[in-house]
Design an enzyme around this catalytic site. Sequence first.
Site, PDB file in Angstrom:
ATOM      1  N   LYS A  65       0.815  -1.226   0.000  1.00 19.26           N
ATOM      2  CA  LYS A  65       0.000   0.000   0.000  1.00 19.26           C
ATOM      3  C   LYS A  65       0.852   1.282   0.000  1.00 19.26           C
ATOM      4  CE  LYS A  65      -4.290  -1.752   1.971  1.00 19.26           C
ATOM      5  NZ  LYS A  65      -5.355  -1.554   2.952  1.00 19.26           N
ATOM      6  N   ASP A 102     -10.292   2.900   1.615  1.00 20.75           N
ATOM      7  CA  ASP A 102     -10.615   2.307   2.925  1.00 20.75           C
ATOM      8  C   ASP A 102     -11.370   3.316   3.790  1.00 20.75           C
ATOM      9  OD1 ASP A 102      -9.441  -0.155   2.403  1.00 20.75           O
ATOM     10  OD2 ASP A 102      -7.474   0.484   3.124  1.00 20.75           O
TER      11      ASP A 102
END
Length: 279
Positions: A65, A102
């Site tokens: 990420k 997210d």
Amino acid sequence: MKKACVIGWPIKHSRSPLIHNYWLDKYGLAGGYEKRAVEPGDLGDFLQNLAGNGYVGCNVTVPHKEGAFALADVTHDEAKAVGAANTLWLDEDGRLHADNTDIYGFMNHLTESAPHWQRPDRPVVVLGAGGAARGIVYGLLKSGVGELRLLNRTRQKAEELAAQLKGTGGAIHVPEWQDRDMALKDAGLLVNATSLGMDGSPPLELSLDALPDDAVVADIVYAPLETDLLAAARAKGCRTVDGLGMLLHQAVPGFERWFGVRPEVSDELRALIVADLTG
Ligand code: ATR
């Protein structure tokens, strides 16, 4: 035919293909979504050849990420805020964009499941200061939380996060981790953003006695689906928000980018993933 994928190392347990292929099928779209195991040293090569491999974009999971965020040509606000990306896409000029959905996933699921979560006079308590907590704290502050109590076993990480997000929204206080039971006093929302309570992890030791009965309790852990925290909160009469919803909702913006349809998080999709998780 448009294709996307999820990259990680390991990637075996990702549920993303189930989610995206369900939507492709549901909306009758010609497309594909697959898992790709990308070793840590291969991320740069993989992303550079994204189009060459036939992909319009990808999801990114552990441990890529931060790397994906650093390698992207264009980074969007929420990815910048957390220094990590989970959704990438190529534009018409071949530039690689990075965003972090997210935060959207958590906030959207929270607001859909418990629309009344936001109460101006009631502090919010967040447990954890890792990657997941960072996005959640940012999302909560951005949506107007006035006071946030941030607790983490390693207090320094909570203090660093509080310092980095200063100015994003309301005030952040950092009580001691061992004082977490009392930190729940008067709270309107409690979020577990640690890995505690997850299958294979230690339990979250927390007494909800000081938490008001009308508080909302959210957990990012989705295996088990109902964590001990959520069960205890439900027993008290609190509204609960599970971690699976966040996982499903975070997939929405990526699917829309790649395939052009904004998909719905339906009960049927949820049941499909629950069956896979528990099967
Ligand atoms: P993620 O990106 O999923 O948030 P992470 O960055 O490893 O993963 O963060 C895990 C979180 O769970 C951290 O807040 C961690 O606390 P520390 O910063 O003190 O490590 C928390 N956590 C993990 N195991 C824990 C334990 N046994 N007791 C208390 N907190 C724990």
